[in-house]
Write an enzyme that holds these catalytic residues in place. Sequence first.
Site, short mmCIF file in Angstrom:
data_model
loop_
_atom_site.label_atom_id
_atom_site.label_comp_id
_atom_site.label_asym_id
_atom_site.label_seq_id
_atom_site.Cartn_x
_atom_site.Cartn_y
_atom_site.Cartn_z
CB SER A 50 -0.96 -0.04 1.20
OG SER A 50 -1.99 0.90 1.05
CG ASP A 67 -6.11 -3.81 -3.52
OD1 ASP A 67 -6.89 -3.01 -2.98
OD2 ASP A 67 -4.88 -3.74 -3.38
CG HIS A 84 -5.09 -3.03 0.23
ND1 HIS A 84 -4.48 -2.54 -0.90
CD2 HIS A 84 -4.64 -2.25 1.26
CE1 HIS A 84 -3.71 -1.52 -0.59
NE2 HIS A 84 -3.78 -1.32 0.72
#
Length: 476
Positions: free
Chosen positions: A196, A367, A425
């Site tokens: 991320s 995601d 994610h």
Amino acid sequence: MLINICGSVSLWLFQMALWLVGTCKDPLHLSPFLERSDIRSALELSEVRDPQKVIPKSYAGFITVDKQLGNHMFFWFFPAISEPLAPVLVWLNGGPAISSMLGLLRENGPIRVTETISATGDKTSYKRWEKSWAESFAMLYIDNPVGAGYSYSDSGQRGWKTTNDGYTQDLFSFIIQFYILFPDYLNTQLYIGGQSYAGRFVPALAYRIHKEIKANRSSIPLAGIYMGGPFFDPYTQGLAQGLFYYSLGAISYAEYLNHQKSVRELFDRNDTDRESMASIIDKIVAATPYIEENYLTRVQPDYRQVQVLMNSKLIRDMVHVGSKRKFLTFNKDLHARFKSDAMLSTKPQLAEIMNNYKVLIYSGDMDGITTDVGTEEAIMTIPWFSQISYNNNTYRNRWYNDGTILGYYTHAGEFCRVIVRNAGHQTPYDQPDATQKMMLDFVRHGCIQASAAKKQITAALLTTHILTALMMSTGT
């Protein structure tokens, strides 16, 4: 007789003094030991000793990365369980301001946070996790930046660094001291990675190390980087964000265009004084009001579980953090200070790394935060040597295991691109087996390795396609 009693009292007082030192509630700062080359004491004091014998051999404590501000970074390091002196993988969570203990306890570490319901209520504990990346690699989890997790500054919030140069300098200082503490690992490889918002931290740190190596000022054994669902080029990724939701039918074409318009307006104004961090991220990511970390399962990471466990007395004592500091899985106040940094791109730094080292960028196909299509759009704008080949001449390969498609991959030069199926994610949490194999293949071979049987099938299919095309062109 009196002499013997006095001797016994003296011995008792000495033992009591040692006990008091051993149960000291101050954080374990290792830098003073490193400065006086007392590595043995640093290792002995930082070793994690689990009374339940669940946690594998590991080390934890604080390294001082900025003496003037009194910035101290917390780490938890696990030597590889199955092989001595395996490559070191650094793991950094994003956020920004999310503790890397989230990755350790929920994604790829050798222990997992658990919660069982007892007669007295909820009980948070931990168990051994044998699908960890630490089975084959030495895993180094760092609470980054200072202010996240247990990392802290003696200067309070004044010590928080929220610029690329600032947090990179702290991380670089940490890495230098890590190799003083564990010098044997200079003889193996280093891979820097995370997920991320670590798409900012990872290229910046790797680029800093790369410059030091080129200038003959460092012998850090950097071999490559890896990033999962990385947020590294907010403008390009923001413009493509809506494509993911539009392709699923979650938004209309008009909504997709409206989201693109809001992203362009945000970057055209570039007015971070009037914007909050929350509004910046919202305008980049929120192509739909229903943003999901995993669009398929809708499972969200349980920050509370990690926070409860890391604040427990048992864990505090084992990882030497003292009794005064409070652990935060997510530091909202620190997060809010990143709004200028959130608008910038790390593509220039990433390009230099891609031209000199192995690079893995992986995404979960479900995601909904840093979507695979947004990441792909950003990759294709990076000025690296193999860009033309990647954009025009490479194809996605199916990644199989016993007839099941695990995902898709592309290998161009030293660059490996992987899409993991049915993952969001938090990709290692959703698909632990697939991501464990992915990392093994990347470190050992540079990318996913197809089985011999699958290579034969692929070759046969390719031959069939070629013959079909020839027959069509000749009219036969």
